[in-house]
Scaffold this motif. Sequence first.
Motif, PDB file in Angstrom:
ATOM      1  N   ALA A   1      -5.254   2.178  -1.837  1.00 20.51           N
ATOM      2  CA  ALA A   1      -5.935   3.474  -1.943  1.00 20.51           C
ATOM      3  C   ALA A   1      -7.401   3.411  -1.544  1.00 20.51           C
ATOM      4  O   ALA A   1      -7.954   4.399  -1.054  1.00 20.51           O
ATOM      5  CB  ALA A   1      -5.798   4.014  -3.360  1.00 20.51           C
ATOM      6  N   ALA A   2      -8.043   2.284  -1.730  1.00 21.88           N
ATOM      7  CA  ALA A   2      -9.468   2.158  -1.403  1.00 21.88           C
ATOM      8  C   ALA A   2      -9.737   2.438   0.076  1.00 21.88           C
ATOM      9  O   ALA A   2     -10.812   2.922   0.430  1.00 21.88           O
ATOM     10  CB  ALA A   2      -9.971   0.773  -1.770  1.00 21.88           C
ATOM     11  N   LYS A   3      -8.767   2.193   0.932  1.00 20.53           N
ATOM     12  CA  LYS A   3      -8.940   2.474   2.364  1.00 20.53           C
ATOM     13  C   LYS A   3      -9.154   3.967   2.622  1.00 20.53           C
ATOM     14  O   LYS A   3      -9.696   4.360   3.639  1.00 20.53           O
ATOM     15  CB  LYS A   3      -7.727   1.984   3.157  1.00 20.53           C
ATOM     16  N   TRP A   4      -8.699   4.797   1.676  1.00 24.05           N
ATOM     17  CA  TRP A   4      -8.867   6.248   1.787  1.00 24.05           C
ATOM     18  C   TRP A   4      -9.887   6.745   0.752  1.00 24.05           C
ATOM     19  O   TRP A   4      -9.928   7.926   0.461  1.00 24.05           O
ATOM     20  CB  TRP A   4      -7.523   6.955   1.606  1.00 24.05           C
ATOM     21  N   HIS A   5     -10.686   5.831   0.230  1.00 25.87           N
ATOM     22  CA  HIS A   5     -11.725   6.158  -0.757  1.00 25.87           C
ATOM     23  C   HIS A   5     -11.135   6.971  -1.909  1.00 25.87           C
ATOM     24  O   HIS A   5     -11.675   8.000  -2.309  1.00 25.87           O
ATOM     25  CB  HIS A   5     -12.890   6.906  -0.103  1.00 25.87           C
ATOM     26  N   ALA A   6      -9.982   6.509  -2.406  1.00 27.51           N
ATOM     27  CA  ALA A   6      -9.280   7.219  -3.475  1.00 27.51           C
ATOM     28  C   ALA A   6      -8.819   6.237  -4.550  1.00 27.51           C
ATOM     29  O   ALA A   6      -8.743   5.031  -4.310  1.00 27.51           O
ATOM     30  CB  ALA A   6      -8.076   7.948  -2.888  1.00 27.51           C
ATOM     31  N   ALA A   7      -8.494   6.768  -5.716  1.00 26.27           N
ATOM     32  CA  ALA A   7      -7.981   5.942  -6.810  1.00 26.27           C
ATOM     33  C   ALA A   7      -6.486   5.671  -6.640  1.00 26.27           C
ATOM     34  O   ALA A   7      -5.959   4.687  -7.146  1.00 26.27           O
ATOM     35  CB  ALA A   7      -8.247   6.623  -8.146  1.00 26.27           C
ATOM     36  N   GLU A   8      -5.816   6.573  -5.937  1.00 24.71           N
ATOM     37  CA  GLU A   8      -4.392   6.374  -5.638  1.00 24.71           C
ATOM     38  C   GLU A   8      -4.135   6.863  -4.225  1.00 24.71           C
ATOM     39  O   GLU A   8      -4.929   7.616  -3.659  1.00 24.71           O
ATOM     40  CB  GLU A   8      -3.512   7.094  -6.648  1.00 24.71           C
ATOM     41  N   LEU A   9      -3.032   6.447  -3.657  1.00 24.35           N
ATOM     42  CA  LEU A   9      -2.729   6.832  -2.275  1.00 24.35           C
ATOM     43  C   LEU A   9      -2.559   8.351  -2.172  1.00 24.35           C
ATOM     44  O   LEU A   9      -1.825   8.947  -2.954  1.00 24.35           O
ATOM     45  CB  LEU A   9      -1.470   6.122  -1.792  1.00 24.35           C
ATOM     46  N   PRO A  10      -3.242   8.971  -1.222  1.00 21.89           N
ATOM     47  CA  PRO A  10      -3.241  10.436  -1.114  1.00 21.89           C
ATOM     48  C   PRO A  10      -2.106  11.005  -0.257  1.00 21.89           C
ATOM     49  O   PRO A  10      -2.316  11.918   0.545  1.00 21.89           O
ATOM     50  CB  PRO A  10      -4.601  10.718  -0.475  1.00 21.89           C
ATOM     51  N   PHE A  11      -0.926  10.452  -0.407  1.00 18.28           N
ATOM     52  CA  PHE A  11       0.224  10.895   0.386  1.00 18.28           C
ATOM     53  C   PHE A  11       1.374  11.225  -0.545  1.00 18.28           C
ATOM     54  O   PHE A  11       1.480  10.680  -1.640  1.00 18.28           O
ATOM     55  CB  PHE A  11       0.668   9.789   1.361  1.00 18.28           C
ATOM     56  N   ASP A  12       2.270  12.081  -0.083  1.00 20.85           N
ATOM     57  CA  ASP A  12       3.456  12.401  -0.882  1.00 20.85           C
ATOM     58  C   ASP A  12       4.453  11.251  -0.847  1.00 20.85           C
ATOM     59  O   ASP A  12       5.116  10.979  -1.851  1.00 20.85           O
ATOM     60  CB  ASP A  12       4.109  13.679  -0.361  1.00 20.85           C
ATOM     61  N   PHE A  13       4.562  10.599   0.288  1.00 25.36           N
ATOM     62  CA  PHE A  13       5.481   9.476   0.451  1.00 25.36           C
ATOM     63  C   PHE A  13       4.784   8.370   1.235  1.00 25.36           C
ATOM     64  O   PHE A  13       4.005   8.656   2.150  1.00 25.36           O
ATOM     65  CB  PHE A  13       6.751   9.899   1.220  1.00 25.36           C
ATOM     66  N   VAL A  14       5.082   7.126   0.885  1.00 23.71           N
ATOM     67  CA  VAL A  14       4.511   5.983   1.597  1.00 23.71           C
ATOM     68  C   VAL A  14       5.648   5.031   1.956  1.00 23.71           C
ATOM     69  O   VAL A  14       6.489   4.715   1.124  1.00 23.71           O
ATOM     70  CB  VAL A  14       3.469   5.228   0.742  1.00 23.71           C
ATOM     71  N   VAL A  15       5.668   4.610   3.210  1.00 23.88           N
ATOM     72  CA  VAL A  15       6.626   3.620   3.683  1.00 23.88           C
ATOM     73  C   VAL A  15       5.812   2.379   4.029  1.00 23.88           C
ATOM     74  O   VAL A  15       4.958   2.420   4.918  1.00 23.88           O
ATOM     75  CB  VAL A  15       7.395   4.118   4.929  1.00 23.88           C
ATOM     76  N   PHE A  16       6.040   1.299   3.295  1.00 32.25           N
ATOM     77  CA  PHE A  16       5.344   0.055   3.589  1.00 32.25           C
ATOM     78  C   PHE A  16       6.147  -0.703   4.631  1.00 32.25           C
ATOM     79  O   PHE A  16       7.349  -0.896   4.478  1.00 32.25           O
ATOM     80  CB  PHE A  16       5.171  -0.781   2.316  1.00 32.25           C
ATOM     81  N   THR A  17       5.471  -1.096   5.704  1.00 33.93           N
ATOM     82  CA  THR A  17       6.135  -1.775   6.812  1.00 33.93           C
ATOM     83  C   THR A  17       5.611  -3.207   6.931  1.00 33.93           C
ATOM     84  O   THR A  17       4.504  -3.502   6.480  1.00 33.93           O
ATOM     85  CB  THR A  17       5.860  -1.043   8.141  1.00 33.93           C
ATOM     86  N   PRO A  18       6.409  -4.092   7.536  1.00 34.86           N
ATOM     87  CA  PRO A  18       5.907  -5.450   7.764  1.00 34.86           C
ATOM     88  C   PRO A  18       4.675  -5.406   8.664  1.00 34.86           C
ATOM     89  O   PRO A  18       4.534  -4.502   9.499  1.00 34.86           O
ATOM     90  CB  PRO A  18       7.060  -6.155   8.478  1.00 34.86           C
ATOM     91  N   ARG A  19       3.805  -6.349   8.476  1.00 29.07           N
ATOM     92  CA  ARG A  19       2.583  -6.433   9.276  1.00 29.07           C
ATOM     93  C   ARG A  19       2.944  -6.720  10.727  1.00 29.07           C
ATOM     94  O   ARG A  19       3.729  -7.595  11.030  1.00 29.07           O
ATOM     95  CB  ARG A  19       1.684  -7.542   8.739  1.00 29.07           C
ATOM     96  N   ALA A  20       2.381  -5.958  11.631  1.00 33.75           N
ATOM     97  CA  ALA A  20       2.584  -6.183  13.059  1.00 33.75           C
ATOM     98  C   ALA A  20       1.709  -7.357  13.498  1.00 33.75           C
ATOM     99  O   ALA A  20       0.672  -7.635  12.907  1.00 33.75           O
ATOM    100  CB  ALA A  20       2.210  -4.934  13.847  1.00 33.75           C
ATOM    101  N   SER A  21       2.112  -7.997  14.529  1.00 40.86           N
ATOM    102  CA  SER A  21       1.352  -9.116  15.064  1.00 40.86           C
ATOM    103  C   SER A  21       0.142  -8.602  15.842  1.00 40.86           C
ATOM    104  O   SER A  21       0.238  -7.614  16.574  1.00 40.86           O
ATOM    105  CB  SER A  21       2.240  -9.945  15.997  1.00 40.86           C
ATOM    106  N   ASP A  22      -0.982  -9.269  15.688  1.00 40.13           N
ATOM    107  CA  ASP A  22      -2.181  -8.923  16.460  1.00 40.13           C
ATOM    108  C   ASP A  22      -2.185  -9.638  17.809  1.00 40.13           C
ATOM    109  O   ASP A  22      -3.089  -9.457  18.612  1.00 40.13           O
ATOM    110  CB  ASP A  22      -3.452  -9.307  15.687  1.00 40.13           C
ATOM    111  N   GLU A  23      -1.164 -10.434  18.030  1.00 41.16           N
ATOM    112  CA  GLU A  23      -1.058 -11.206  19.257  1.00 41.16           C
ATOM    113  C   GLU A  23      -0.804 -10.281  20.452  1.00 41.16           C
ATOM    114  O   GLU A  23      -0.076  -9.300  20.356  1.00 41.16           O
ATOM    115  CB  GLU A  23       0.145 -12.152  19.120  1.00 41.16           C
TER     116      GLU A  23
END
Length: 64
Positions: A33-55
């Motif tokens: 949530a801190a990425k959105w300057h909030a105490a909790e995620l400001p979305f109705d639904f959240v889908v967590f995905t595997p980290r993509a490669s930076d390669e």
Amino acid sequence: MPRAITRRDATVTIASVAFIEVDDGEPKPAGYAAKWHAAELPFDFVVFTPRASDEDACAGMRAK
């Protein structure tokens, strides 16, 4: 955008969906949530995905 849509038609229902890459160092959803300057995620639904490669996927082909 949701505000603009509801101004045009107040009868519509809007849901927000976020796709968020999982950070290995953050096991709890509230920790994102801190990425959105909030105490909790400001979305109705959240889908967590595997980290993509930076390669760079094309780097190996450029060398040939």
